[in-house]
Design a protein around this motif. Sequence first.
Motif, PDB file in Angstrom:
ATOM      1  N   GLU A  30      -5.106   9.714   1.613  1.00 35.73           N
ATOM      2  CA  GLU A  30      -5.456   8.181   2.226  1.00 35.73           C
ATOM      3  C   GLU A  30      -4.542   7.196   1.878  1.00 35.73           C
ATOM      4  O   GLU A  30      -4.172   7.405   0.794  1.00 35.73           O
ATOM      5  N   ARG A  31      -4.212   6.229   2.819  1.00 33.12           N
ATOM      6  CA  ARG A  31      -3.494   5.057   2.228  1.00 33.12           C
ATOM      7  C   ARG A  31      -4.289   4.166   1.288  1.00 33.12           C
ATOM      8  O   ARG A  31      -5.511   4.030   1.212  1.00 33.12           O
ATOM      9  N   GLU A  32      -3.567   3.925   0.234  1.00 32.55           N
ATOM     10  CA  GLU A  32      -4.088   3.338  -0.991  1.00 32.55           C
ATOM     11  C   GLU A  32      -3.602   2.162  -1.277  1.00 32.55           C
ATOM     12  O   GLU A  32      -2.508   1.445  -1.165  1.00 32.55           O
ATOM     13  N   PHE A  73       0.957  -1.116   0.088  1.00 27.58           N
ATOM     14  CA  PHE A  73      -0.046  -0.030  -0.303  1.00 27.58           C
ATOM     15  C   PHE A  73       0.970   1.173   0.068  1.00 27.58           C
ATOM     16  O   PHE A  73       2.043   1.073   0.090  1.00 27.58           O
ATOM     17  N   ARG A  74       0.266   2.430  -0.200  1.00 30.47           N
ATOM     18  CA  ARG A  74       1.060   3.622  -0.350  1.00 30.47           C
ATOM     19  C   ARG A  74       0.271   4.394   0.279  1.00 30.47           C
ATOM     20  O   ARG A  74      -1.032   4.714   0.148  1.00 30.47           O
ATOM     21  N   GLN A  75       1.024   5.809   0.749  1.00 30.31           N
ATOM     22  CA  GLN A  75       0.272   7.040   1.216  1.00 30.31           C
ATOM     23  C   GLN A  75       1.088   7.986   0.824  1.00 30.31           C
ATOM     24  O   GLN A  75       2.275   8.297   1.393  1.00 30.31           O
ATOM     25  N   TYR A 114       5.580   3.712   1.380  1.00 24.51           N
ATOM     26  CA  TYR A 114       5.053   2.754   0.581  1.00 24.51           C
ATOM     27  C   TYR A 114       5.097   1.467   1.991  1.00 24.51           C
ATOM     28  O   TYR A 114       6.192   1.705   2.530  1.00 24.51           O
ATOM     29  N   TYR A 115       4.088   0.804   2.169  1.00 29.31           N
ATOM     30  CA  TYR A 115       3.994  -0.051   3.221  1.00 29.31           C
ATOM     31  C   TYR A 115       3.713  -1.531   2.895  1.00 29.31           C
ATOM     32  O   TYR A 115       2.641  -1.510   1.725  1.00 29.31           O
ATOM     33  N   LEU A 131      -7.411  -2.401   2.962  1.00 34.17           N
ATOM     34  CA  LEU A 131      -6.608  -2.281   4.055  1.00 34.17           C
ATOM     35  C   LEU A 131      -6.894  -2.956   5.456  1.00 34.17           C
ATOM     36  O   LEU A 131      -6.188  -3.752   6.042  1.00 34.17           O
ATOM     37  N   TRP A 173       1.479  -4.844   9.693  1.00 38.07           N
ATOM     38  CA  TRP A 173       2.037  -3.837   8.817  1.00 38.07           C
ATOM     39  C   TRP A 173       3.399  -3.343   9.157  1.00 38.07           C
ATOM     40  O   TRP A 173       3.970  -3.640  10.455  1.00 38.07           O
ATOM     41  N   GLY A 203       6.996   1.069   6.696  1.00 37.53           N
ATOM     42  CA  GLY A 203       7.030   1.859   5.527  1.00 37.53           C
ATOM     43  C   GLY A 203       8.425   2.458   4.943  1.00 37.53           C
ATOM     44  O   GLY A 203       9.470   2.455   5.900  1.00 37.53           O
TER      45      GLY A 203
END
Length: 122
Positions: free
Chosen positions: A43-45, A36-38, A93-94, A106, A112, A115
């Motif tokens: 918002e995180r996507e 995922f990325r923010q 990036y997570y 999510l 998690w 990042g």
Amino acid sequence: VQLQASGGGLVQAGDSLRLSCAASGGTFSSYHMGWFRQAPGKEREFVAAISWTGGTTYTADSVKGRFTIARDNAKNTVYLQMNSLKSEDTAVYYCAAGSGLLSTKLENFEYWGQGTEVTVSS
């Protein structure tokens, strides 16, 4: 499960980068994995996800054809190969791990990483 993401950095538009996420403390091969990325102020996507066998992958439309997710269960590591980077790919990036069905949401990922930051200059 502990997740450690790495590989971020400052690159120019059009460059490539490979992110890695090393897992420890659990049975890596029993988890589906996701990236995922923010971006700042957003918002995180979802970016990409891969099933525990590696046989099924999902990729966000915004990165399809440019980003590829892969995993090596022998190394307890999931990768995100990012090609043809654009300024809009700039984000933290997570990586994440989930024990249920493979998902792009999510809330379906229980674990998690911290990042890794990717900055793409145009």
